[in-house]
Design an enzyme around this catalytic site. Structure first.
Site, short mmCIF file in Angstrom:
data_model
loop_
_atom_site.label_atom_id
_atom_site.label_comp_id
_atom_site.label_asym_id
_atom_site.label_seq_id
_atom_site.Cartn_x
_atom_site.Cartn_y
_atom_site.Cartn_z
N GLU A 1 23.24 -50.40 0.74
CA GLU A 1 22.36 -50.72 1.88
C GLU A 1 21.52 -51.96 1.63
O GLU A 1 20.29 -51.92 1.55
CB GLU A 1 21.46 -49.52 2.21
CG GLU A 1 22.26 -48.33 2.70
CD GLU A 1 21.39 -47.27 3.36
OE1 GLU A 1 20.16 -47.42 3.36
OE2 GLU A 1 21.97 -46.30 3.89
N GLU B 1 27.67 -42.45 2.99
CA GLU B 1 26.50 -41.58 3.20
C GLU B 1 26.48 -41.11 4.63
O GLU B 1 26.62 -41.90 5.56
CB GLU B 1 25.18 -42.33 2.96
CG GLU B 1 24.72 -42.39 1.56
CD GLU B 1 23.35 -43.04 1.42
OE1 GLU B 1 22.49 -42.91 2.32
OE2 GLU B 1 23.15 -43.70 0.39
C1 BGC Z 1 19.67 -44.43 1.35
C2 BGC Z 1 19.25 -43.24 0.55
C3 BGC Z 1 18.27 -42.41 1.35
C4 BGC Z 1 18.95 -41.94 2.61
C5 BGC Z 1 18.13 -41.02 3.49
C6 BGC Z 1 19.82 -44.19 2.81
O1 BGC Z 1 19.11 -45.18 3.48
O2 BGC Z 1 20.79 -45.06 0.78
O3 BGC Z 1 18.74 -43.70 -0.66
O4 BGC Z 1 17.74 -41.36 0.63
O5 BGC Z 1 19.31 -43.05 3.37
O6 BGC Z 1 17.01 -41.65 4.00
#
Ligand code: BGC
Length: 455
Positions: A175, A357
């Site tokens: 990110e 993610e």
């Molecule tokens: C990030 C994580 C974060 C998740 C939830 C992403 O932006 O890579 O580190 O915990 O979102 O907010």
């Protein structure tokens, strides 16, 4: 019922036979042990100590104690049945001052973790940078210093040489836009600078670091599969108002385009060219645009922008429509936006995609064990159900999606929000460090085993 073969499960879901189901974490959010075995301070250790730097004065000092409890965590991953674990290396553990001397015990820690994963039949996916820049480098200007790209490449050499015999999946950064925007334009993350030129420099230098990192991994790891992890969220003007449209457009360029475009198309979007030009040297775009094997997509939901003349760029974070916010999650749930992002990514860059993610926070009642010790996080199951369905729709419409990683394995240190939101498939009691598989974790386990088709 016994688990079905992974390729049978994937086929039933309309996914590739080699589809990877995984979970993600990041070093500072889970490891703890910040002063152990020679680790140096990172910019987040410092931010956590600033008054108001993090909600409720929380720190990553202990976090989930993954540094010591990783064998238990690997066993739990095995129980869930994931095929891959995506984690990040802590640069300040490998090079406590960010450059020069390498810290042997830090290297040894990831050796143990990687070997433990392989023994459990779980593929290690390494991300080189998930926001924890060594403080010693920030003292030299951090990402605003062009030399930082070279320091990153040197660190990548250390990691690739050490782990490349066993780790084949590598991501350069996680990110890019979040840590550059929040760290150098909006003071929501370390190092907390708010300056236009610093923001542009950081973007460009991180892009250079990515290009160098790709080459380093390619040179040192036989059979490497290399990518970078981007967040993409459609940016909507708050309230649908005309006065917020320009803010949404600029925020969207900074958020969604200024990394993926140069890395894959070889140029910056027109809207940032004038601001970027002073920092770009001859040959830079070729250094940034290096061949990779996949794009990682992190996605949670749409974001909203509003005009705000008091901020660095005249845009501020807007509020979603009240009606769109999910009561438990606290943000809008729009699975169709996820599907559209996957299709847009495919159209624009024509690359294989791993969803690196996806998941949802909580933190209210249903994320805590009840009297019988059960965590009935039905809102998270509903979220996964809808988002995984949206991913399958995108795959059916032509996106080459090769894997899906839940954020996150564990409830963990959620950056500026401290230990407020809980994203884990495993509940963590931060007092005792006890892990409890939530109902969403059981649901994910059963999906992977083919006991249901995401219903
Ligand atoms: C990030 C994580 C974060 C998740 C939830 C992403 O932006 O890579 O580190 O915990 O979102 O907010």
């Amino acid at each position: 019922m016994v688990a079905k073969k992974p390729e049978t499960v994937a086929k039933a879901l309309g996914l590739r036979p080699d589809f990877v189901w995984g979970v993600s974490t990041s070093a500072y959010q889970v490891e703890g042990a910040v002063k152990e075995d020679g680790r140096g301070p990172s910019i987040w250790d410092i931010r956590c100590r600033l008054q108001g730097g993090v909600w409720n004065g929380a720190t990553g000092d202990v976090a989930c104690d993954h540094y010591h409890r990783w064998p238990e965590d690997v066993a739990l991953m095995r129980e869930i049945g994931v095929g891959a674990y995506r984690f990040s290396l802590a640069w300040p553990r490998l090079q406590p001052r960010g450059r020069g001397a390498v810290n042997q015990p830090g290297l040894d820690f990831y050796d143990r973790l990687i070997d433990g994963l392989l023994e459990a039949g779980i593929e290690p996916w390494v991300c080189l940078y998930h926001w924890d820049l060594p403080q010693a480098l920030d003292d030299l200007g951090g990402w605003t210093n062009r030399d930082c790209a070279g320091w990153f490449a040197d660190y990548a050499v250390v990691a690739a040489k050490r782990y490349g015999d066993r780790v084949k999946h590598w991501a350069t950064f996680n990110e890019f836009s979040v840590f550059t925007m929040f760290g150098y334009a909006i003071d929501w993350a370390a190092p907390g600078v708010t300056d236009r030129s610093a923001h542009m420099k950081a973007i460009h230098h991180v892009n250079l670091a990515h290009g160098l990192g790709v080459d380093v991994v390619r040179d040192h790891v036989a059979g490497a599969s290399i990518g970078a992890i981007h967040n993409r969220q459609i940016v909507r003007p708050e309230g649908g108002l005309e006065e917020n449209v320009a803010a949404a457009e600029l925020l969207s360029a900074h958020w969604n385009l200024v990394f993926v475009d140069p890395q894959h198309l070889g140029y910056y979007p027109a809207i940032v060219i004038n601001d970027m030009e002073p920092h770009v040297r001859a040959g830079d775009m070729a250094r940034i645009c290096r061949p990779t094997d996949w794009i990682g997509l992190n996605h949670y939901g749409p974001i909203y922008a509003k005009a705000d003349p008091a901020t660095t760029w005249g845009y501020g974070w807007g509020a979603p429509p009240e009606s769109a916010n999910h009561p438990e999650v606290g943000w809008p749930i729009f699975p169709e936006v996820f599907r559209d992002e996957l299709l847009e990514l495919t159209r624009r860059y024509k690359m294989p995609i791993f969803v690196t993610e996806n998941g949802c926070g909580g933190g209210k009642g249903s994320d805590e064990p009840d009297g019988a010790g059960e965590v009935k996080d039905t809102h998270r199951i509903a979220y996964f159900r809808e988002y995984i369905k949206a991913m399958r729709d995108a795959a059916a419409a032509g996106a080459d999606i090769r894997g899906y990683f839940v954020w996150s394995l564990l409830d963990n240190f959620e950056w500026g929000s401290g230990y407020g939101p809980r994203f884990g498939l495993l509940h963590v009691d931060f007092g005792t460090q006890k892990r409890t598989l939530k109902n969403s974790g059981k649901w994910y386990r059963d999906l992977i085993a083919g006991r249901h088709k995401g219903e």
